[in-house]
Scaffold this motif. Structure first.
Motif, PDB file in Angstrom:
ATOM      1  N   VAL A  58       0.835  -1.202   0.000  1.00 34.67           N
ATOM      2  CA  VAL A  58       0.000   0.000   0.000  1.00 34.67           C
ATOM      3  C   VAL A  58       0.871   1.255   0.000  1.00 34.67           C
ATOM      4  N   ILE A  59       1.929   1.259   0.789  1.00 33.62           N
ATOM      5  CA  ILE A  59       2.833   2.411   0.809  1.00 33.62           C
ATOM      6  C   ILE A  59       3.457   2.619  -0.566  1.00 33.62           C
ATOM      7  N   MET A  60       3.866   1.531  -1.216  1.00 29.70           N
ATOM      8  CA  MET A  60       4.442   1.641  -2.559  1.00 29.70           C
ATOM      9  C   MET A  60       3.426   2.198  -3.553  1.00 29.70           C
ATOM     10  N   LEU A  61       2.191   1.705  -3.498  1.00 28.36           N
ATOM     11  CA  LEU A  61       1.167   2.172  -4.427  1.00 28.36           C
ATOM     12  C   LEU A  61       0.853   3.658  -4.228  1.00 28.36           C
ATOM     13  N   ILE A  62       0.712   4.075  -2.984  1.00 28.73           N
ATOM     14  CA  ILE A  62       0.416   5.484  -2.715  1.00 28.73           C
ATOM     15  C   ILE A  62       1.592   6.366  -3.116  1.00 28.73           C
ATOM     16  N   ALA A  63       2.815   5.916  -2.848  1.00 30.71           N
ATOM     17  CA  ALA A  63       3.995   6.693  -3.238  1.00 30.71           C
ATOM     18  C   ALA A  63       4.086   6.822  -4.757  1.00 30.71           C
ATOM     19  N   LEU A  64       3.818   5.755  -5.483  1.00 31.70           N
ATOM     20  CA  LEU A  64       3.862   5.820  -6.946  1.00 31.70           C
ATOM     21  C   LEU A  64       2.783   6.743  -7.497  1.00 31.70           C
ATOM     22  N   LEU A  65       1.591   6.684  -6.926  1.00 32.44           N
ATOM     23  CA  LEU A  65       0.513   7.572  -7.364  1.00 32.44           C
ATOM     24  C   LEU A  65       0.882   9.027  -7.103  1.00 32.44           C
ATOM     25  N   ALA A  66       1.384   9.320  -5.922  1.00 32.45           N
ATOM     26  CA  ALA A  66       1.769  10.694  -5.584  1.00 32.45           C
ATOM     27  C   ALA A  66       2.908  11.172  -6.481  1.00 32.45           C
ATOM     28  N   LEU A  67       3.885  10.311  -6.743  1.00 36.90           N
ATOM     29  CA  LEU A  67       5.007  10.680  -7.598  1.00 36.90           C
ATOM     30  C   LEU A  67       4.538  10.983  -9.021  1.00 36.90           C
ATOM     31  N   PHE A  68       3.684  10.133  -9.562  1.00 37.53           N
ATOM     32  CA  PHE A  68       3.163  10.384 -10.911  1.00 37.53           C
ATOM     33  C   PHE A  68       2.407  11.706 -10.959  1.00 37.53           C
ATOM     34  N   GLN A  69       1.564  11.953  -9.980  1.00 31.41           N
ATOM     35  CA  GLN A  69       0.775  13.183 -10.007  1.00 31.41           C
ATOM     36  C   GLN A  69       1.634  14.422  -9.785  1.00 31.41           C
ATOM     37  N   LEU A  70       2.672  14.314  -8.968  1.00 31.51           N
ATOM     38  CA  LEU A  70       3.570  15.460  -8.779  1.00 31.51           C
ATOM     39  C   LEU A  70       4.356  15.762 -10.048  1.00 31.51           C
ATOM     40  N   MET A  71       4.811  14.725 -10.730  1.00 32.78           N
ATOM     41  CA  MET A  71       5.564  14.927 -11.973  1.00 32.78           C
ATOM     42  C   MET A  71       4.666  15.436 -13.096  1.00 32.78           C
ATOM     43  N   ALA A  72       3.403  15.058 -13.072  1.00 26.82           N
ATOM     44  CA  ALA A  72       2.506  15.349 -14.188  1.00 26.82           C
ATOM     45  C   ALA A  72       1.758  16.663 -14.059  1.00 26.82           C
ATOM     46  N   VAL A  73       1.882  17.353 -12.937  1.00 27.95           N
ATOM     47  CA  VAL A  73       1.128  18.596 -12.739  1.00 27.95           C
ATOM     48  C   VAL A  73       1.475  19.589 -13.841  1.00 27.95           C
ATOM     49  N   GLY A  74       0.452  20.004 -14.595  1.00 28.52           N
ATOM     50  CA  GLY A  74       0.633  21.002 -15.635  1.00 28.52           C
ATOM     51  C   GLY A  74       1.298  20.500 -16.904  1.00 28.52           C
ATOM     52  N   GLN A  75       1.584  19.231 -16.993  1.00 31.02           N
ATOM     53  CA  GLN A  75       2.240  18.680 -18.182  1.00 31.02           C
ATOM     54  C   GLN A  75       1.193  18.257 -19.209  1.00 31.02           C
ATOM     55  N   TRP A  76       1.505  18.414 -20.476  1.00 28.79           N
ATOM     56  CA  TRP A  76       0.572  18.051 -21.543  1.00 28.79           C
ATOM     57  C   TRP A  76       0.331  16.544 -21.582  1.00 28.79           C
ATOM     58  N   TRP A  77       1.291  15.753 -21.143  1.00 29.52           N
ATOM     59  CA  TRP A  77       1.198  14.292 -21.257  1.00 29.52           C
ATOM     60  C   TRP A  77       0.444  13.651 -20.104  1.00 29.52           C
ATOM     61  N   HIS A  78      -0.014  14.439 -19.139  1.00 33.48           N
ATOM     62  CA  HIS A  78      -0.697  13.875 -17.977  1.00 33.48           C
ATOM     63  C   HIS A  78      -1.937  13.084 -18.369  1.00 33.48           C
ATOM     64  N   VAL A  79      -2.787  13.649 -19.200  1.00 37.02           N
ATOM     65  CA  VAL A  79      -4.038  12.971 -19.555  1.00 37.02           C
ATOM     66  C   VAL A  79      -3.793  11.739 -20.409  1.00 37.02           C
ATOM     67  N   PRO A  80      -3.024  11.813 -21.511  1.00 37.06           N
ATOM     68  CA  PRO A  80      -2.846  10.591 -22.297  1.00 37.06           C
ATOM     69  C   PRO A  80      -2.123   9.488 -21.525  1.00 37.06           C
ATOM     70  N   LEU A  81      -1.114   9.836 -20.756  1.00 38.64           N
ATOM     71  CA  LEU A  81      -0.413   8.814 -19.981  1.00 38.64           C
ATOM     72  C   LEU A  81      -1.273   8.337 -18.814  1.00 38.64           C
ATOM     73  N   GLY A  82      -2.109   9.213 -18.293  1.00 34.33           N
ATOM     74  CA  GLY A  82      -3.019   8.832 -17.215  1.00 34.33           C
ATOM     75  C   GLY A  82      -3.980   7.736 -17.626  1.00 34.33           C
ATOM     76  N   TRP A  83      -4.358   7.698 -18.920  1.00 40.14           N
ATOM     77  CA  TRP A  83      -5.243   6.639 -19.414  1.00 40.14           C
ATOM     78  C   TRP A  83      -4.586   5.267 -19.312  1.00 40.14           C
ATOM     79  N   VAL A  84      -3.280   5.228 -19.181  1.00 37.93           N
ATOM     80  CA  VAL A  84      -2.562   3.965 -18.992  1.00 37.93           C
ATOM     81  C   VAL A  84      -2.227   3.759 -17.517  1.00 37.93           C
ATOM     82  N   VAL A  85      -1.688   4.790 -16.875  1.00 41.38           N
ATOM     83  CA  VAL A  85      -1.190   4.673 -15.502  1.00 41.38           C
ATOM     84  C   VAL A  85      -2.313   4.386 -14.510  1.00 41.38           C
ATOM     85  N   TYR A  86      -3.406   5.108 -14.572  1.00 44.30           N
ATOM     86  CA  TYR A  86      -4.456   4.952 -13.564  1.00 44.30           C
ATOM     87  C   TYR A  86      -5.137   3.578 -13.595  1.00 44.30           C
TER      88      TYR A  86
END
Length: 128
Positions: A18-46
Motif C-alpha cells: 500500500v505504501i508503494m502504491l500510494i507513493a507511486l501515485l503521488a510521484l506520478f501526479q507530482l511529476m505530471a502537474v501542468g504537463q501536456w502528457w498527464h491525460v494521455p499517460l493517465g489513461w494507462v497509468v491509472y
C-alpha cells in the motif's frame, strides 16, 4: 503481489504494498502537474494502478476471510478522499478507508486455511 488477486498476504507485505502504491501515485501526479502528457499517460497509468491496488487489497481481504470484491469499495472510497476529502461523499470515503485501515492493516488474518488457501506464514507439508 500486484499482478493477481488470488491468494493471501499477511499484514506486513500488505502495508509495504500500500505504501508503494500510494507513493507511486503521488510521484506520478507530482511529476505530471501542468504537463501536456498527464491525460494521455493517465489513461494507462491509472487503470494499471487501480488493478494493482485491487490485487493487493483482495489478497489481504482473503487473508481476513472476506471476499476480494470488497476491494472495489475500498478503491472507490480512496478515490473520494485523494488527495483530501472535500465533500460529504469524501467523508463517506474516509469512513471506508478508515475501516479498511483497521481491518486490513491492524487485525490479524484467519488462522489456518480458509476458502482462499493456507496462510503464507504456515509451512505446508506434502502428503505422504
Amino acid at each position: 503481489m500486484f499482478l493477481a488477486p488470488k491468494g493471501r498476504i499477511d499484514r506486513r507485505p500488505f502495508i509495504v504494498g500500500v505504501i508503494m502504491l500510494i507513493a507511486l501515485l503521488a510521484l506520478f501526479q507530482l511529476m505530471a502537474v501542468g504537463q501536456w502528457w498527464h491525460v494521455p499517460l493517465g489513461w494507462v497509468v491509472y487503470p494499471v494502478w487501480v488493478y494493482a491496488a485491487v490485487c493487493v487489497l483482495a489478497k489481504r481481504l482473503h487473508d481476513r476471510g472476506r471476499s476480494g470484491w470488497w476491494a472495489g469499495g475500498v478503491v472507490i472510497g480512496f478515490n473520494f478522499i485523494w488527495p483530501y476529502p472535500d465533500s460529504l461523499i469524501g467523508v463517506a470515503g474516509l469512513a471506508v478507508v478508515l475501516w479498511a485501515t483497521v481491518e486490513l492493516g491492524w487485525m490479524q488474518g484467519e488462522e489456518g486455511a480458509n476458502r482462499h488457501g493456507p496462510p503464507l506464514n504456515v509451512p505446508t507439508t506434502p502428503a505422504s
